[in-house]
Each structure stands twice: as structure tokens, then as C-alpha cells.
Scaffold this motif. Sequence first.
Motif, PDB file in Angstrom:
ATOM      1  N   GLN A  47       0.826  -1.206   0.000  1.00 37.72           N
ATOM      2  CA  GLN A  47       0.000   0.000   0.000  1.00 37.72           C
ATOM      3  C   GLN A  47       0.860   1.256   0.000  1.00 37.72           C
ATOM      4  OE1 GLN A  47      -3.854   0.692   2.410  1.00 37.72           O
ATOM      5  NE2 GLN A  47      -2.241   1.431   3.747  1.00 37.72           N
ATOM      6  N   GLU A  48       1.934   1.250   0.788  1.00 36.33           N
ATOM      7  CA  GLU A  48       2.798   2.427   0.867  1.00 36.33           C
ATOM      8  C   GLU A  48       3.457   2.722  -0.476  1.00 36.33           C
ATOM      9  OE1 GLU A  48       4.036   5.533   3.527  1.00 36.33           O
ATOM     10  OE2 GLU A  48       2.527   3.950   3.611  1.00 36.33           O
ATOM     11  N   ALA A  49       3.811   1.684  -1.215  1.00 33.03           N
ATOM     12  CA  ALA A  49       4.414   1.888  -2.526  1.00 33.03           C
ATOM     13  C   ALA A  49       3.427   2.554  -3.477  1.00 33.03           C
ATOM     14  CB  ALA A  49       4.893   0.548  -3.095  1.00 33.03           C
ATOM     15  N   ILE A  50       2.178   2.114  -3.446  1.00 31.13           N
ATOM     16  CA  ILE A  50       1.156   2.736  -4.293  1.00 31.13           C
ATOM     17  C   ILE A  50       0.934   4.180  -3.883  1.00 31.13           C
ATOM     18  CG2 ILE A  50      -1.320   2.764  -4.797  1.00 31.13           C
ATOM     19  CD1 ILE A  50      -1.300  -0.194  -5.023  1.00 31.13           C
ATOM     20  N   VAL A  51       0.806   4.411  -2.582  1.00 29.17           N
ATOM     21  CA  VAL A  51       0.525   5.754  -2.081  1.00 29.17           C
ATOM     22  C   VAL A  51       1.668   6.708  -2.409  1.00 29.17           C
ATOM     23  CG1 VAL A  51       0.261   7.114   0.035  1.00 29.17           C
ATOM     24  CG2 VAL A  51      -1.069   5.012  -0.283  1.00 29.17           C
ATOM     25  N   ASP A  52       2.909   6.272  -2.211  1.00 24.80           N
ATOM     26  CA  ASP A  52       4.067   7.139  -2.477  1.00 24.80           C
ATOM     27  C   ASP A  52       4.041   7.688  -3.896  1.00 24.80           C
ATOM     28  OD1 ASP A  52       5.088   6.896   0.043  1.00 24.80           O
ATOM     29  OD2 ASP A  52       6.700   5.499  -0.494  1.00 24.80           O
ATOM     30  N   VAL A  53       3.795   6.801  -4.849  1.00 29.81           N
ATOM     31  CA  VAL A  53       3.819   7.213  -6.254  1.00 29.81           C
ATOM     32  C   VAL A  53       2.664   8.160  -6.563  1.00 29.81           C
ATOM     33  CG1 VAL A  53       3.645   6.405  -8.635  1.00 29.81           C
ATOM     34  CG2 VAL A  53       5.020   5.127  -6.996  1.00 29.81           C
ATOM     35  N   GLN A  54       1.454   7.832  -6.084  1.00 30.90           N
ATOM     36  CA  GLN A  54       0.298   8.694  -6.358  1.00 30.90           C
ATOM     37  C   GLN A  54       0.519  10.095  -5.797  1.00 30.90           C
ATOM     38  OE1 GLN A  54      -2.262   7.084  -8.128  1.00 30.90           O
ATOM     39  NE2 GLN A  54      -0.923   5.321  -7.986  1.00 30.90           N
ATOM     40  N   VAL A  55       0.998  10.160  -4.567  1.00 27.13           N
ATOM     41  CA  VAL A  55       1.198  11.461  -3.919  1.00 27.13           C
ATOM     42  C   VAL A  55       2.286  12.265  -4.617  1.00 27.13           C
ATOM     43  CG1 VAL A  55       1.950  12.598  -1.788  1.00 27.13           C
ATOM     44  CG2 VAL A  55       0.321  10.693  -1.679  1.00 27.13           C
ATOM     45  N   ASP A  56       3.440  11.642  -4.852  1.00 26.24           N
ATOM     46  CA  ASP A  56       4.566  12.367  -5.448  1.00 26.24           C
ATOM     47  C   ASP A  56       4.226  12.888  -6.841  1.00 26.24           C
ATOM     48  OD1 ASP A  56       5.957  11.833  -3.157  1.00 26.24           O
ATOM     49  OD2 ASP A  56       7.241  10.276  -4.033  1.00 26.24           O
ATOM     50  N   LYS A  57       3.641  12.037  -7.663  1.00 33.48           N
ATOM     51  CA  LYS A  57       3.332  12.447  -9.032  1.00 33.48           C
ATOM     52  C   LYS A  57       2.258  13.537  -9.056  1.00 33.48           C
ATOM     53  CE  LYS A  57       5.852   9.513 -11.585  1.00 33.48           C
ATOM     54  NZ  LYS A  57       6.596   9.787 -12.827  1.00 33.48           N
ATOM     55  N   ALA A  68      -9.787   6.795  -3.433  1.00 35.26           N
ATOM     56  CA  ALA A  68      -9.644   7.979  -2.581  1.00 35.26           C
ATOM     57  C   ALA A  68     -10.218   7.732  -1.193  1.00 35.26           C
ATOM     58  CB  ALA A  68     -10.325   9.181  -3.228  1.00 35.26           C
ATOM     59  N   ALA A  69     -10.918   6.613  -1.016  1.00 38.38           N
ATOM     60  CA  ALA A  69     -11.405   6.236   0.313  1.00 38.38           C
ATOM     61  C   ALA A  69     -10.317   5.559   1.143  1.00 38.38           C
ATOM     62  CB  ALA A  69     -12.602   5.291   0.175  1.00 38.38           C
ATOM     63  N   ASN A  70      -9.197   5.201   0.525  1.00 40.20           N
ATOM     64  CA  ASN A  70      -8.113   4.533   1.250  1.00 40.20           C
ATOM     65  C   ASN A  70      -7.559   5.452   2.333  1.00 40.20           C
ATOM     66  OD1 ASN A  70      -4.913   4.150   1.406  1.00 40.20           O
ATOM     67  ND2 ASN A  70      -5.837   2.166   0.966  1.00 40.20           N
ATOM     68  N   SER A  71      -7.505   4.955   3.566  1.00 40.52           N
ATOM     69  CA  SER A  71      -7.138   5.804   4.701  1.00 40.52           C
ATOM     70  C   SER A  71      -5.701   6.298   4.620  1.00 40.52           C
ATOM     71  CB  SER A  71      -7.363   5.053   6.016  1.00 40.52           C
ATOM     72  OG  SER A  71      -6.521   3.908   6.105  1.00 40.52           O
ATOM     73  N   GLU A 113      -4.468  10.236   4.246  1.00 33.13           N
ATOM     74  CA  GLU A 113      -3.551  10.805   5.222  1.00 33.13           C
ATOM     75  C   GLU A 113      -2.307  11.375   4.548  1.00 33.13           C
ATOM     76  OE1 GLU A 113      -1.424   9.272   9.330  1.00 33.13           O
ATOM     77  OE2 GLU A 113      -1.461   7.917   7.599  1.00 33.13           O
ATOM     78  N   ALA A 114      -1.688  10.582   3.682  1.00 38.01           N
ATOM     79  CA  ALA A 114      -0.443  11.001   3.044  1.00 38.01           C
ATOM     80  C   ALA A 114      -0.667  12.193   2.121  1.00 38.01           C
ATOM     81  CB  ALA A 114       0.162   9.834   2.266  1.00 38.01           C
ATOM     82  N   MET A 115      -1.756  12.187   1.365  1.00 37.90           N
ATOM     83  CA  MET A 115      -2.030  13.304   0.470  1.00 37.90           C
ATOM     84  C   MET A 115      -2.321  14.566   1.276  1.00 37.90           C
ATOM     85  SD  MET A 115      -2.020  13.976  -2.793  1.00 37.90           S
ATOM     86  CE  MET A 115      -2.519  12.559  -3.796  1.00 37.90           C
ATOM     87  N   CYS A 131      -0.066  17.906   0.878  1.00 36.27           N
ATOM     88  CA  CYS A 131      -0.700  19.151   0.444  1.00 36.27           C
ATOM     89  C   CYS A 131      -0.487  20.257   1.469  1.00 36.27           C
ATOM     90  CB  CYS A 131      -2.188  18.926   0.196  1.00 36.27           C
ATOM     91  SG  CYS A 131      -2.553  18.046  -1.341  1.00 36.27           S
ATOM     92  N   GLU A 132      -0.527  19.897   2.722  1.00 35.86           N
ATOM     93  CA  GLU A 132      -0.292  20.899   3.767  1.00 35.86           C
ATOM     94  C   GLU A 132       1.124  21.467   3.658  1.00 35.86           C
ATOM     95  OE1 GLU A 132      -0.625  21.401   8.642  1.00 35.86           O
ATOM     96  OE2 GLU A 132      -1.114  19.471   7.688  1.00 35.86           O
TER      97      GLU A 132
END
Length: 335
Positions: free
Chosen positions: A242-252, A272-275, A279-281, A285-286
Motif C-alpha cells: 500500500q505504501e508503494a502505491i501511495v508514495d507514487v500517487q502522492v509524489d506524481k 480515494a477512500a483509502n485511509s 492521510e499522506a495526500m 498538500c499541507e
Amino acid sequence: MIVLGIETSCDETAVGIVEDRLTLRSNVIASQIELHAPYGGVVPEVAARAHLEQLLPTIDHALVEAGVRLSDVDAIAVTHGPGLIGALLVGVSAAKGLALAHDLPLLGVNHLRAHVEVAQLEHGELEPPLAALVVSGGHTSIVAMDADGRFRQLGGTIDDAAGEAFDKIARFIGLGYPGGPEIDRLARDGDPTAFRFPRAMAGSGDYDVSLSGLKTAVIRELRRLEAAGIEPDLADVAASFQEAIVDVQVDKTLAAARDQALETLVMAGGVAANSRLREAMGDACERAGVRLLIPSIPLCTDNGAMVAASGANLLAAGTTASLDLAVDPSLPLAG
């Protein structure tokens, strides 16, 4: 102005009612999860038959929940693409029948655009230009909504969508269907650094992502451990994957927003419902000074409210469809 929205693009029979573009009156979903769970994925013919059985009762339920009658409705909105052709035909045929029988305008809604525009029901009218990440079982796209309301494709997956990858790995490690929520639940007890799975295309210099190689890497690692007689902690596997997927989505996504000078980001779609992604996005963004708009979880997954909201925008702009509205399983968001 009251718009009734019908969503049957995949495996959710959903009807929503929106008033004056921004007020949600009802949002009713007849789930098909139990029908498709034995197969580990959506069976198109089963989905279409279930829509036929569930659509009219769902419309009735939505009207009752909203406290309105069909005679109070000003227009009928319906998803006409993208999606499964048989499923789309059920919704579009029903919408045409309602529009014709009650002499109402028909509104043809793009499913992906609706995922973005549903944010207006909770965050107020969207003010482009803005960026959007549409991430779901069938789509992973990074787009810009320009000042004229048109979408421009900035990047996206070149192979698997994020939701598809979640489902495939969940199935491989023996979790239930749908896989995304199961991975999310299991990952909460795991260590996201236990496995260092690849972040493909992380330094590619564009906004595209690739998830097929990640999926293959997870499967190969689990098979390697099995051959060595090692039983992995599945919570660690889920968290690391999950972290690998999230990292790429957020960074890109943040790179696209920064490079395009877009100060607002809408994150939409079922994933987008993934917790962890939320959190990471939010944290990213902040730090970047980007305003993040995420619908509540019931409005992230496929629903009728998003179709009604997007349809209400079309009606306000005077953009209606004729009764020969066609379904388009590959309807693009941009262009």
C-alpha cells in the motif's frame, strides 16, 4: 432545480438526488458485492442483470429518502461512460424512458468528471483552475481542470489502475473482495517499511505511473519466501504494498500541481477512500500549500449523487442530451 442521477457504470446500482447543484437530498446504493465476491471481481453479465432488477426499486427509494416525487424532478442525469457496456445500457435506457415519459431534459454524464464534481456537495462550488487525481478500480488519472471547466490529461497509469492492483494482490494473499478495503484494513497492523517494493517511474520526469511491476514484485517476493519456507506477516506485506502505491500517487500528483501552478487539488474515486492515501495526500498538500478537497468516503465510491451533481452543472450550463444518447465504454475525461 432538482436533478435525479442514475449510476450503473459497473457494479453499483445507485441513484442520487441533488437540489440547486450543491445540496444533496438523497444517495441510495444497491450493492452487488455479494454477487461478485465468489468470482473475485466484477462479472459484466451478472452486473447488468442485477442493475435490471435493482434500478427501479433504487429510484423509488431515492425519491422517498429525498421527500420528492418524480413530478418534482427537473431533469434526469445518467452515466453514459466510461464503464461496462451492458451495465451502462441499463442505466441509459431507464433514464431515457423516464425523460420521455415525464417530458424531462436528459443529461449525459461522464463518470470520471462526476467523481471530481461530487466534491461540490461538501466543499462548495469548485473554482478552477485546479488539479484532480481520479483513482479507482479502473482508472488512475492526474488531470487539470482549466478555467473554462475543461479537463486536460497530465498523467496517469500506463498499465494497471490502483484499484485493480489492490484487488489482484488482495486476491493473491487470500483476502476478500473488494480488495482495496481489505488491504487498507490489514495494513493498519503492519509495518510499511518491512518490504521495499519498487516505486516504478518515480524519476521519470513526467506524471505517469506504472503499477504492473509493483504487483509482480509483490507476487515474486511472496513466492520466494514460500520456497524458502518463510511465512511472511501479511499485515507487513499489505502495508508495504500500500505504501508503494501511495508514495507514487502522492509524489506524481503534487509534482503536477506544482509544475502547473495549481493551488487546489481534488482527490476522487473509490481508491480515494483509502485511509493511508487520504492521510499522506493531506500531509503532502499541507506542506506544499495546496488546498485539498476530498469527498467523504460514501461519495468516493460509485454513487448516484455524483451523477446528479455533475448533471446539475450540465443543466445550469444549458447542455442537455437527446434521446439518442449513446453509451461510450471508453469515454475520456480530457479532450
